[in-house]
Write an enzyme that holds these catalytic residues in place. Structure first.
Site, mmCIF file in Angstrom:
data_model
loop_
_atom_site.group_PDB
_atom_site.id
_atom_site.type_symbol
_atom_site.label_atom_id
_atom_site.label_comp_id
_atom_site.label_asym_id
_atom_site.label_seq_id
_atom_site.Cartn_x
_atom_site.Cartn_y
_atom_site.Cartn_z
ATOM 1 N N LYS A 83 0.841 -1.197 0.000
ATOM 2 C CA LYS A 83 0.000 0.000 0.000
ATOM 3 C C LYS A 83 0.877 1.248 0.000
ATOM 4 C CE LYS A 83 -3.742 2.055 2.796
ATOM 5 N NZ LYS A 83 -4.596 1.833 3.986
ATOM 6 N N SER A 157 -9.214 2.917 3.215
ATOM 7 C CA SER A 157 -8.154 3.508 2.419
ATOM 8 C C SER A 157 -7.308 2.499 1.651
ATOM 9 C CB SER A 157 -7.244 4.354 3.318
ATOM 10 O OG SER A 157 -6.578 3.550 4.287
ATOM 11 N N SER A 181 -10.090 0.546 7.238
ATOM 12 C CA SER A 181 -9.485 0.685 5.910
ATOM 13 C C SER A 181 -9.065 -0.605 5.240
ATOM 14 C CB SER A 181 -8.279 1.632 5.984
ATOM 15 O OG SER A 181 -8.705 2.939 6.263
#
Length: 474
Positions: A83, A157, A181
Protein backbone atom coordinates in the site's frame (compact mmCIF):
# COMPACT_ATOMS: atom_id res chain seq x y z
CA UNK A 1 -9.00 -23.57 -18.88
CA UNK A 2 -7.72 -21.99 -15.67
CA UNK A 3 -5.01 -19.35 -15.62
CA UNK A 4 -2.33 -18.62 -13.05
CA UNK A 5 -4.40 -15.94 -11.32
CA UNK A 6 -7.21 -18.48 -10.82
CA UNK A 7 -4.98 -20.24 -8.28
CA UNK A 8 -5.10 -19.12 -4.67
CA UNK A 9 -1.94 -17.66 -3.16
CA UNK A 10 -1.28 -20.92 -1.32
CA UNK A 11 -1.81 -22.95 -4.50
CA UNK A 12 0.65 -20.71 -6.31
CA UNK A 13 3.20 -21.11 -3.52
CA UNK A 14 2.81 -24.90 -3.58
CA UNK A 15 3.26 -24.97 -7.35
CA UNK A 16 6.40 -22.85 -7.00
CA UNK A 17 7.87 -25.15 -4.34
CA UNK A 18 7.04 -28.17 -6.52
CA UNK A 19 8.73 -26.45 -9.47
CA UNK A 20 5.51 -26.63 -11.50
CA UNK A 21 5.56 -22.88 -12.11
CA UNK A 22 8.30 -20.34 -11.56
CA UNK A 23 8.09 -17.05 -9.66
CA UNK A 24 9.30 -15.31 -12.82
CA UNK A 25 6.46 -16.79 -14.87
CA UNK A 26 3.93 -15.86 -12.19
CA UNK A 27 5.25 -12.31 -11.88
CA UNK A 28 5.18 -11.74 -15.64
CA UNK A 29 1.59 -12.97 -15.69
CA UNK A 30 0.54 -10.44 -13.06
CA UNK A 31 2.53 -7.60 -14.63
CA UNK A 32 0.79 -8.33 -17.93
CA UNK A 33 -2.65 -8.29 -16.32
CA UNK A 34 -1.80 -5.07 -14.51
CA UNK A 35 -0.78 -3.40 -17.77
CA UNK A 36 -3.99 -4.62 -19.38
CA UNK A 37 -6.55 -3.92 -16.63
CA UNK A 38 -5.26 -1.37 -14.14
CA UNK A 39 -6.53 1.62 -16.11
CA UNK A 40 -10.02 0.25 -15.45
CA UNK A 41 -9.74 -0.47 -11.72
CA UNK A 42 -7.18 2.09 -10.51
CA UNK A 43 -5.40 -0.40 -8.27
CA UNK A 44 -1.87 1.02 -8.48
CA UNK A 45 -0.27 4.40 -8.07
CA UNK A 46 3.17 3.10 -9.07
CA UNK A 47 4.01 -0.17 -10.86
CA UNK A 48 7.56 -1.49 -10.34
CA UNK A 49 8.27 -4.16 -12.98
CA UNK A 50 12.06 -4.02 -12.56
CA UNK A 51 11.84 -4.46 -8.77
CA UNK A 52 9.35 -7.30 -9.18
CA UNK A 53 11.43 -9.09 -11.79
CA UNK A 54 14.54 -8.90 -9.59
CA UNK A 55 12.61 -10.29 -6.62
CA UNK A 56 11.06 -13.04 -8.75
CA UNK A 57 14.45 -14.02 -10.14
CA UNK A 58 15.85 -14.25 -6.62
CA UNK A 59 12.89 -16.36 -5.54
CA UNK A 60 13.41 -18.66 -8.51
CA UNK A 61 17.09 -19.10 -7.65
CA UNK A 62 16.15 -19.93 -4.07
CA UNK A 63 13.81 -22.72 -5.26
CA UNK A 64 16.44 -24.07 -7.62
CA UNK A 65 19.14 -24.10 -4.93
CA UNK A 66 16.98 -25.26 -2.02
CA UNK A 67 17.85 -28.65 -0.57
CA UNK A 68 14.25 -28.83 0.67
CA UNK A 69 11.86 -26.43 -1.13
CA UNK A 70 9.19 -27.27 1.46
CA UNK A 71 11.25 -25.30 3.99
CA UNK A 72 10.87 -22.07 2.00
CA UNK A 73 8.54 -19.35 3.38
CA UNK A 74 4.83 -20.12 3.19
CA UNK A 75 4.14 -17.67 0.32
CA UNK A 76 7.56 -17.82 -1.32
CA UNK A 77 7.53 -16.17 -4.76
CA UNK A 78 3.87 -15.03 -4.57
CA UNK A 79 2.90 -11.53 -5.78
CA UNK A 80 1.76 -9.26 -2.91
CA UNK A 81 1.93 -5.47 -3.49
CA UNK A 82 2.48 -2.74 -0.88
CA UNK A 83 0.00 0.00 0.00
CA UNK A 84 1.32 3.44 -0.92
CA UNK A 85 1.08 4.71 2.66
CA UNK A 86 4.07 2.52 3.49
CA UNK A 87 7.73 2.93 2.64
CA UNK A 88 9.48 0.47 0.37
CA UNK A 89 13.16 1.28 0.00
CA UNK A 90 14.02 2.67 -3.41
CA UNK A 91 10.40 2.89 -4.58
CA UNK A 92 8.39 6.08 -5.03
CA UNK A 93 5.89 6.82 -2.26
CA UNK A 94 3.13 9.44 -2.61
CA UNK A 95 0.85 8.68 0.35
CA UNK A 96 -1.94 9.43 -2.10
CA UNK A 97 -1.07 13.12 -2.12
CA UNK A 98 0.20 15.69 -4.59
CA UNK A 99 2.32 17.06 -1.74
CA UNK A 100 4.42 13.89 -1.48
CA UNK A 101 6.64 12.27 -4.10
CA UNK A 102 9.59 10.73 -2.29
CA UNK A 103 11.86 7.73 -2.65
CA UNK A 104 12.51 6.37 0.87
CA UNK A 105 15.88 4.89 1.72
CA UNK A 106 14.50 2.21 4.08
CA UNK A 107 11.54 -0.13 4.40
CA UNK A 108 8.72 0.20 6.87
CA UNK A 109 8.90 -2.79 9.20
CA UNK A 110 5.87 -4.43 7.60
CA UNK A 111 7.58 -4.24 4.20
CA UNK A 112 10.75 -5.69 5.70
CA UNK A 113 8.71 -8.69 6.84
CA UNK A 114 7.25 -9.04 3.34
CA UNK A 115 10.76 -8.98 1.93
CA UNK A 116 11.88 -11.66 4.42
CA UNK A 117 8.90 -13.75 3.33
CA UNK A 118 10.27 -13.69 -0.24
CA UNK A 119 7.14 -12.03 -1.60
CA UNK A 120 7.21 -10.31 -4.98
CA UNK A 121 6.09 -6.67 -4.87
CA UNK A 122 4.79 -5.45 -8.23
CA UNK A 123 4.07 -1.89 -7.10
CA UNK A 124 2.44 0.51 -4.66
CA UNK A 125 -1.33 0.28 -4.44
CA UNK A 126 -3.72 3.21 -4.59
CA UNK A 127 -4.79 4.99 -1.41
CA UNK A 128 -6.61 8.23 -0.61
CA UNK A 129 -4.64 11.21 0.63
CA UNK A 130 -2.89 10.18 3.87
CA UNK A 131 -5.38 7.30 4.14
CA UNK A 132 -8.03 9.56 5.65
CA UNK A 133 -11.34 8.85 3.79
CA UNK A 134 -13.20 5.57 3.19
CA UNK A 135 -12.99 6.01 -0.60
CA UNK A 136 -9.88 6.00 -2.78
CA UNK A 137 -10.13 9.11 -4.92
CA UNK A 138 -7.00 11.24 -4.93
CA UNK A 139 -5.24 13.68 -7.23
CA UNK A 140 -2.31 11.42 -8.14
CA UNK A 141 -4.08 8.44 -9.74
CA UNK A 142 -7.47 7.40 -11.12
CA UNK A 143 -10.04 6.35 -8.49
CA UNK A 144 -9.90 2.77 -7.26
CA UNK A 145 -13.01 0.90 -8.42
CA UNK A 146 -14.50 -2.40 -7.35
CA UNK A 147 -14.24 -4.90 -10.23
CA UNK A 148 -17.81 -6.02 -9.44
CA UNK A 149 -19.15 -2.72 -10.83
CA UNK A 150 -16.67 -0.24 -12.27
CA UNK A 151 -19.02 2.66 -11.57
CA UNK A 152 -18.54 2.02 -7.85
CA UNK A 153 -15.70 2.77 -5.46
CA UNK A 154 -13.31 0.12 -4.16
CA UNK A 155 -13.54 1.81 -0.77
CA UNK A 156 -10.64 3.01 1.28
CA UNK A 157 -8.15 3.51 2.42
CA UNK A 158 -6.77 0.19 1.15
CA UNK A 159 -8.93 0.54 -1.96
CA UNK A 160 -6.12 -0.08 -4.43
CA UNK A 161 -5.00 -3.18 -2.56
CA UNK A 162 -8.51 -4.66 -2.64
CA UNK A 163 -9.07 -3.69 -6.28
CA UNK A 164 -5.80 -5.42 -7.21
CA UNK A 165 -6.78 -8.69 -5.55
CA UNK A 166 -10.40 -8.63 -6.76
CA UNK A 167 -9.34 -7.95 -10.36
CA UNK A 168 -6.72 -10.70 -10.36
CA UNK A 169 -3.73 -8.34 -10.44
CA UNK A 170 -2.21 -9.90 -7.30
CA UNK A 171 -2.78 -13.01 -5.24
CA UNK A 172 -3.08 -11.03 -2.00
CA UNK A 173 -2.15 -7.56 -0.77
CA UNK A 174 -0.89 -5.71 2.27
CA UNK A 175 -3.32 -3.20 3.70
CA UNK A 176 -3.68 -1.02 6.76
CA UNK A 177 -6.71 -0.21 8.90
CA UNK A 178 -7.16 2.83 11.16
CA UNK A 179 -10.93 3.12 11.01
CA UNK A 180 -11.96 0.24 8.76
CA UNK A 181 -9.48 0.69 5.91
CA UNK A 182 -8.96 -3.05 5.33
CA UNK A 183 -12.51 -4.22 6.07
CA UNK A 184 -14.30 -1.54 4.02
CA UNK A 185 -12.55 -2.23 0.68
CA UNK A 186 -12.55 -5.98 1.34
CA UNK A 187 -16.33 -5.80 1.74
CA UNK A 188 -17.05 -3.80 -1.42
CA UNK A 189 -14.60 -5.93 -3.43
CA UNK A 190 -15.89 -9.31 -2.20
CA UNK A 191 -12.73 -10.30 -0.32
CA UNK A 192 -11.38 -11.43 3.04
CA UNK A 193 -9.64 -8.77 5.11
CA UNK A 194 -8.11 -9.09 8.56
CA UNK A 195 -7.92 -6.09 10.86
CA UNK A 196 -5.26 -7.35 13.25
CA UNK A 197 -4.97 -6.82 16.98
CA UNK A 198 -3.14 -3.74 18.16
CA UNK A 199 0.53 -4.73 18.32
CA UNK A 200 0.18 -7.85 16.14
CA UNK A 201 2.02 -6.38 13.11
CA UNK A 202 4.72 -3.78 13.59
CA UNK A 203 3.89 -0.16 12.72
CA UNK A 204 7.58 0.75 12.96
CA UNK A 205 9.62 2.66 12.61
CA UNK A 206 7.44 5.75 11.97
CA UNK A 207 3.73 4.92 12.27
CA UNK A 208 2.96 4.38 15.97
CA UNK A 209 0.65 7.38 15.96
CA UNK A 210 -1.42 8.89 18.76
CA UNK A 211 -4.52 6.90 19.62
CA UNK A 212 -2.97 3.64 18.42
CA UNK A 213 -5.79 3.10 15.92
CA UNK A 214 -3.85 1.96 12.89
CA UNK A 215 -2.76 -1.62 12.19
CA UNK A 216 -1.52 -3.53 9.16
CA UNK A 217 -3.03 -6.73 7.87
CA UNK A 218 -3.78 -8.93 4.84
CA UNK A 219 -6.37 -8.77 2.07
CA UNK A 220 -6.98 -11.95 0.06
CA UNK A 221 -9.60 -14.03 -1.72
CA UNK A 222 -9.69 -16.84 0.84
CA UNK A 223 -9.38 -17.10 4.61
CA UNK A 224 -6.41 -19.44 4.31
CA UNK A 225 -4.54 -17.03 2.00
CA UNK A 226 -5.17 -14.15 4.40
CA UNK A 227 -4.03 -16.28 7.35
CA UNK A 228 -0.84 -17.29 5.54
CA UNK A 229 0.00 -13.66 4.76
CA UNK A 230 -0.65 -12.79 8.40
CA UNK A 231 1.91 -15.43 9.37
CA UNK A 232 4.43 -13.56 7.21
CA UNK A 233 3.60 -10.15 8.69
CA UNK A 234 3.06 -10.97 12.37
CA UNK A 235 6.64 -11.07 13.59
CA UNK A 236 7.58 -8.31 16.06
CA UNK A 237 10.62 -6.07 15.94
CA UNK A 238 12.81 -5.33 18.98
CA UNK A 239 11.93 -1.61 18.81
CA UNK A 240 8.15 -2.11 18.90
CA UNK A 241 6.64 -0.15 21.83
CA UNK A 242 4.27 -3.01 22.65
CA UNK A 243 3.67 -6.42 21.13
CA UNK A 244 0.58 -8.61 20.99
CA UNK A 245 1.05 -12.00 22.68
CA UNK A 246 2.42 -14.53 20.23
CA UNK A 247 0.72 -17.76 19.25
CA UNK A 248 1.82 -20.82 21.24
CA UNK A 249 5.02 -22.40 19.86
CA UNK A 250 4.43 -24.38 16.69
CA UNK A 251 1.05 -22.81 15.94
CA UNK A 252 0.28 -20.62 12.92
CA UNK A 253 -2.66 -18.62 11.65
CA UNK A 254 -2.75 -20.84 8.59
CA UNK A 255 -3.18 -23.86 10.86
CA UNK A 256 -6.01 -21.99 12.59
CA UNK A 257 -7.75 -21.61 9.22
CA UNK A 258 -7.62 -25.38 8.81
CA UNK A 259 -9.10 -26.43 12.13
CA UNK A 260 -12.63 -26.62 13.46
CA UNK A 261 -13.42 -23.72 15.82
CA UNK A 262 -15.62 -25.87 18.05
CA UNK A 263 -18.97 -24.64 19.35
CA UNK A 264 -18.74 -20.92 20.10
CA UNK A 265 -20.87 -18.35 21.89
CA UNK A 266 -21.27 -15.44 19.46
CA UNK A 267 -22.70 -12.03 20.29
CA UNK A 268 -24.32 -10.01 17.54
CA UNK A 269 -25.52 -6.45 16.95
CA UNK A 270 -26.49 -4.36 13.95
CA UNK A 271 -26.94 -1.08 15.83
CA UNK A 272 -24.76 1.60 14.17
CA UNK A 273 -22.18 3.02 16.56
CA UNK A 274 -20.44 5.89 14.79
CA UNK A 275 -23.51 7.62 13.35
CA UNK A 276 -27.28 7.69 13.60
CA UNK A 277 -28.21 6.03 10.34
CA UNK A 278 -30.40 3.36 8.78
CA UNK A 279 -28.79 0.08 7.79
CA UNK A 280 -29.58 -0.84 4.18
CA UNK A 281 -31.78 -3.95 3.69
CA UNK A 282 -29.01 -5.70 1.75
CA UNK A 283 -26.62 -5.24 4.68
CA UNK A 284 -29.28 -6.53 7.07
CA UNK A 285 -29.81 -9.52 4.77
CA UNK A 286 -26.09 -10.33 4.87
CA UNK A 287 -26.09 -10.05 8.66
CA UNK A 288 -29.18 -12.26 8.99
CA UNK A 289 -27.76 -14.79 6.54
CA UNK A 290 -24.55 -15.01 8.57
CA UNK A 291 -26.52 -15.35 11.81
CA UNK A 292 -28.58 -18.20 10.39
CA UNK A 293 -25.53 -19.98 9.02
CA UNK A 294 -23.65 -19.67 12.30
CA UNK A 295 -26.65 -21.12 14.12
CA UNK A 296 -26.87 -24.01 11.66
CA UNK A 297 -23.18 -24.71 12.30
CA UNK A 298 -23.99 -25.22 15.97
CA UNK A 299 -22.96 -21.90 17.48
CA UNK A 300 -24.98 -20.04 20.09
CA UNK A 301 -26.05 -16.58 18.86
CA UNK A 302 -26.94 -13.88 21.39
CA UNK A 303 -28.18 -10.34 20.71
CA UNK A 304 -26.24 -7.72 22.67
CA UNK A 305 -26.08 -3.97 23.16
CA UNK A 306 -22.58 -2.54 23.29
CA UNK A 307 -21.69 0.31 25.67
CA UNK A 308 -20.51 2.77 23.03
CA UNK A 309 -21.71 6.25 23.96
CA UNK A 310 -21.55 9.48 21.91
CA UNK A 311 -18.30 10.20 23.75
CA UNK A 312 -16.53 7.62 21.61
CA UNK A 313 -17.59 9.44 18.43
CA UNK A 314 -16.28 12.80 19.61
CA UNK A 315 -13.05 11.26 20.86
CA UNK A 316 -12.46 9.31 17.66
CA UNK A 317 -13.09 12.39 15.53
CA UNK A 318 -10.60 14.46 17.53
CA UNK A 319 -7.91 11.80 17.20
CA UNK A 320 -8.67 11.21 13.49
CA UNK A 321 -8.33 14.91 12.72
CA UNK A 322 -5.02 15.10 14.60
CA UNK A 323 -3.73 12.10 12.66
CA UNK A 324 -4.32 14.07 9.47
CA UNK A 325 -2.25 16.93 10.87
CA UNK A 326 0.60 14.69 12.05
CA UNK A 327 1.67 14.04 8.46
CA UNK A 328 4.05 16.94 7.80
CA UNK A 329 3.29 19.15 4.81
CA UNK A 330 5.28 22.11 3.54
CA UNK A 331 3.14 25.14 4.52
CA UNK A 332 3.53 26.41 0.96
CA UNK A 333 1.85 23.21 -0.28
CA UNK A 334 -1.20 23.20 2.03
CA UNK A 335 -3.43 24.45 -0.79
CA UNK A 336 -2.41 21.42 -2.84
CA UNK A 337 -4.13 19.15 -0.33
CA UNK A 338 -7.63 17.90 -1.03
CA UNK A 339 -10.55 19.73 0.60
CA UNK A 340 -11.30 16.92 3.07
CA UNK A 341 -7.68 16.78 4.20
CA UNK A 342 -7.55 20.55 4.69
CA UNK A 343 -10.82 20.41 6.62
CA UNK A 344 -9.55 17.72 8.99
CA UNK A 345 -6.20 19.47 9.49
CA UNK A 346 -8.03 22.71 10.31
CA UNK A 347 -10.17 20.87 12.85
CA UNK A 348 -7.02 19.41 14.35
CA UNK A 349 -5.45 22.83 14.84
CA UNK A 350 -8.34 23.70 17.16
CA UNK A 351 -7.69 20.65 19.38
CA UNK A 352 -5.63 21.55 22.45
CA UNK A 353 -3.09 19.28 24.10
CA UNK A 354 -5.37 18.54 27.02
CA UNK A 355 -8.28 17.83 24.67
CA UNK A 356 -6.34 15.23 22.70
CA UNK A 357 -5.14 13.65 25.95
CA UNK A 358 -8.74 13.54 27.16
CA UNK A 359 -9.88 12.02 23.85
CA UNK A 360 -7.30 9.24 24.05
CA UNK A 361 -8.16 8.57 27.69
CA UNK A 362 -11.88 8.48 26.90
CA UNK A 363 -11.32 6.02 24.05
CA UNK A 364 -9.40 3.75 26.41
CA UNK A 365 -12.11 3.99 29.07
CA UNK A 366 -14.92 3.17 26.62
CA UNK A 367 -12.79 0.44 25.07
CA UNK A 368 -12.36 -1.27 28.43
CA UNK A 369 -16.11 -1.19 29.02
CA UNK A 370 -16.83 -2.63 25.58
CA UNK A 371 -14.27 -5.43 25.89
CA UNK A 372 -15.53 -6.27 29.36
CA UNK A 373 -19.14 -6.42 28.10
CA UNK A 374 -18.07 -9.05 25.56
CA UNK A 375 -15.97 -11.14 27.94
CA UNK A 376 -18.54 -13.93 27.95
CA UNK A 377 -18.43 -14.37 24.17
CA UNK A 378 -15.95 -15.90 21.76
CA UNK A 379 -16.76 -13.52 18.89
CA UNK A 380 -19.01 -10.65 17.85
CA UNK A 381 -20.93 -10.55 14.57
CA UNK A 382 -21.67 -7.17 12.95
CA UNK A 383 -22.30 -5.82 9.47
CA UNK A 384 -19.15 -4.46 7.90
CA UNK A 385 -20.92 -1.51 6.25
CA UNK A 386 -24.33 0.13 6.52
CA UNK A 387 -24.74 0.55 2.75
CA UNK A 388 -23.86 -1.35 -0.44
CA UNK A 389 -20.78 -0.25 -2.42
CA UNK A 390 -20.94 3.48 -3.12
CA UNK A 391 -20.65 5.08 -6.54
CA UNK A 392 -17.32 6.72 -7.34
CA UNK A 393 -17.82 10.29 -6.13
CA UNK A 394 -20.96 9.27 -4.26
CA UNK A 395 -19.54 10.06 -0.81
CA UNK A 396 -16.86 12.60 -1.70
CA UNK A 397 -17.98 16.22 -1.45
CA UNK A 398 -15.20 18.70 -2.16
CA UNK A 399 -17.62 21.63 -1.87
CA UNK A 400 -18.63 20.62 1.66
CA UNK A 401 -15.98 18.44 3.33
CA UNK A 402 -17.89 18.48 6.63
CA UNK A 403 -20.82 16.81 4.83
CA UNK A 404 -18.33 14.42 3.21
CA UNK A 405 -17.07 13.37 6.64
CA UNK A 406 -20.60 12.84 7.94
CA UNK A 407 -21.48 10.74 4.88
CA UNK A 408 -18.44 8.57 5.55
CA UNK A 409 -19.62 7.95 9.11
CA UNK A 410 -23.05 6.90 7.85
CA UNK A 411 -21.43 4.52 5.35
CA UNK A 412 -19.06 2.97 7.92
CA UNK A 413 -20.69 3.12 11.39
CA UNK A 414 -19.47 -0.35 12.40
CA UNK A 415 -15.73 -0.35 11.74
CA UNK A 416 -13.89 2.40 13.62
CA UNK A 417 -15.05 1.34 17.08
CA UNK A 418 -13.02 -1.86 16.68
CA UNK A 419 -9.92 0.25 16.02
CA UNK A 420 -10.72 2.04 19.28
CA UNK A 421 -10.87 -1.24 21.22
CA UNK A 422 -7.85 -2.70 19.41
CA UNK A 423 -9.56 -6.06 18.90
CA UNK A 424 -9.00 -8.21 15.82
CA UNK A 425 -11.73 -8.50 13.18
CA UNK A 426 -12.14 -10.42 9.95
CA UNK A 427 -14.37 -9.36 7.06
CA UNK A 428 -15.85 -12.12 4.90
CA UNK A 429 -17.98 -11.86 1.73
CA UNK A 430 -20.95 -14.09 2.47
CA UNK A 431 -23.66 -12.21 0.57
CA UNK A 432 -24.24 -10.75 -2.90
CA UNK A 433 -27.12 -8.47 -3.86
CA UNK A 434 -29.52 -9.19 -6.72
CA UNK A 435 -27.41 -6.76 -8.76
CA UNK A 436 -24.29 -8.83 -8.09
CA UNK A 437 -22.62 -6.53 -5.55
CA UNK A 438 -20.75 -8.08 -2.61
CA UNK A 439 -21.93 -7.32 0.95
CA UNK A 440 -19.65 -8.30 3.81
CA UNK A 441 -20.00 -9.10 7.48
CA UNK A 442 -17.30 -8.88 10.13
CA UNK A 443 -16.43 -11.17 13.00
CA UNK A 444 -14.71 -9.44 15.92
CA UNK A 445 -12.52 -11.49 18.24
CA UNK A 446 -11.45 -11.34 21.84
CA UNK A 447 -8.36 -9.15 22.36
CA UNK A 448 -5.36 -10.72 20.59
CA UNK A 449 -7.39 -13.75 19.46
CA UNK A 450 -7.13 -13.70 15.69
CA UNK A 451 -6.90 -17.50 15.66
CA UNK A 452 -10.50 -18.12 16.76
CA UNK A 453 -12.12 -15.74 14.28
CA UNK A 454 -9.90 -17.07 11.49
CA UNK A 455 -11.09 -20.61 12.30
CA UNK A 456 -14.70 -19.40 12.43
CA UNK A 457 -14.41 -17.50 9.14
CA UNK A 458 -12.88 -20.55 7.46
CA UNK A 459 -15.80 -22.65 8.70
CA UNK A 460 -18.20 -20.15 7.13
CA UNK A 461 -16.21 -20.28 3.90
CA UNK A 462 -16.49 -24.08 3.79
CA UNK A 463 -20.23 -23.92 4.43
CA UNK A 464 -20.91 -21.13 1.92
CA UNK A 465 -17.91 -20.84 -0.44
CA UNK A 466 -17.31 -17.56 -2.23
CA UNK A 467 -14.00 -18.01 -4.09
CA UNK A 468 -15.83 -19.32 -7.16
CA UNK A 469 -17.53 -15.94 -7.54
CA UNK A 470 -15.55 -13.78 -9.96
CA UNK A 471 -16.24 -10.33 -11.36
CA UNK A 472 -16.91 -10.26 -15.07
CA UNK A 473 -13.52 -8.69 -15.84
CA UNK A 474 -11.72 -11.65 -14.21
Amino acid sequence: MSQLHDLTALEQAAAIRNREISPVELTEHYLGRTEQLDTQVGAFITVTPDVARDQAAAAERAVREAADPAALPVLHGVVVPVKDLHFQAGVRCTMGSMTYDMVPYADDHVVARMREGNLVMTGKTNTPEFGLPCYTENAVAPPARTPWDLSRSAGGSSGGAAAAVAAGLAAAAQGSDGGGSIRIPASVCGLVGIKTSRGRVSNGPLRDAIGELNVCGPIARTVADAAALLDVLAVPFPDDPFVAPALPPGQTYLAAARRDPGRLRIARTRTPMLAQTQVHPDCIAAYDQASTLLGELGHEIVDVTLPFTPDVVASFEAVWAVLGLLTPVDPAREEDLQPLTRYLRERARAVTGIQIAQAVSMMRLISRAAVQSLSGYDALLMPTLAQPPALVGGIRNDADPAADFEAQKRFTPFTAVINVTGQPAIQVPLHWTDAGLPIGIQLVGRPFDEATIISLAAQLETAAPWAHRRPQMW
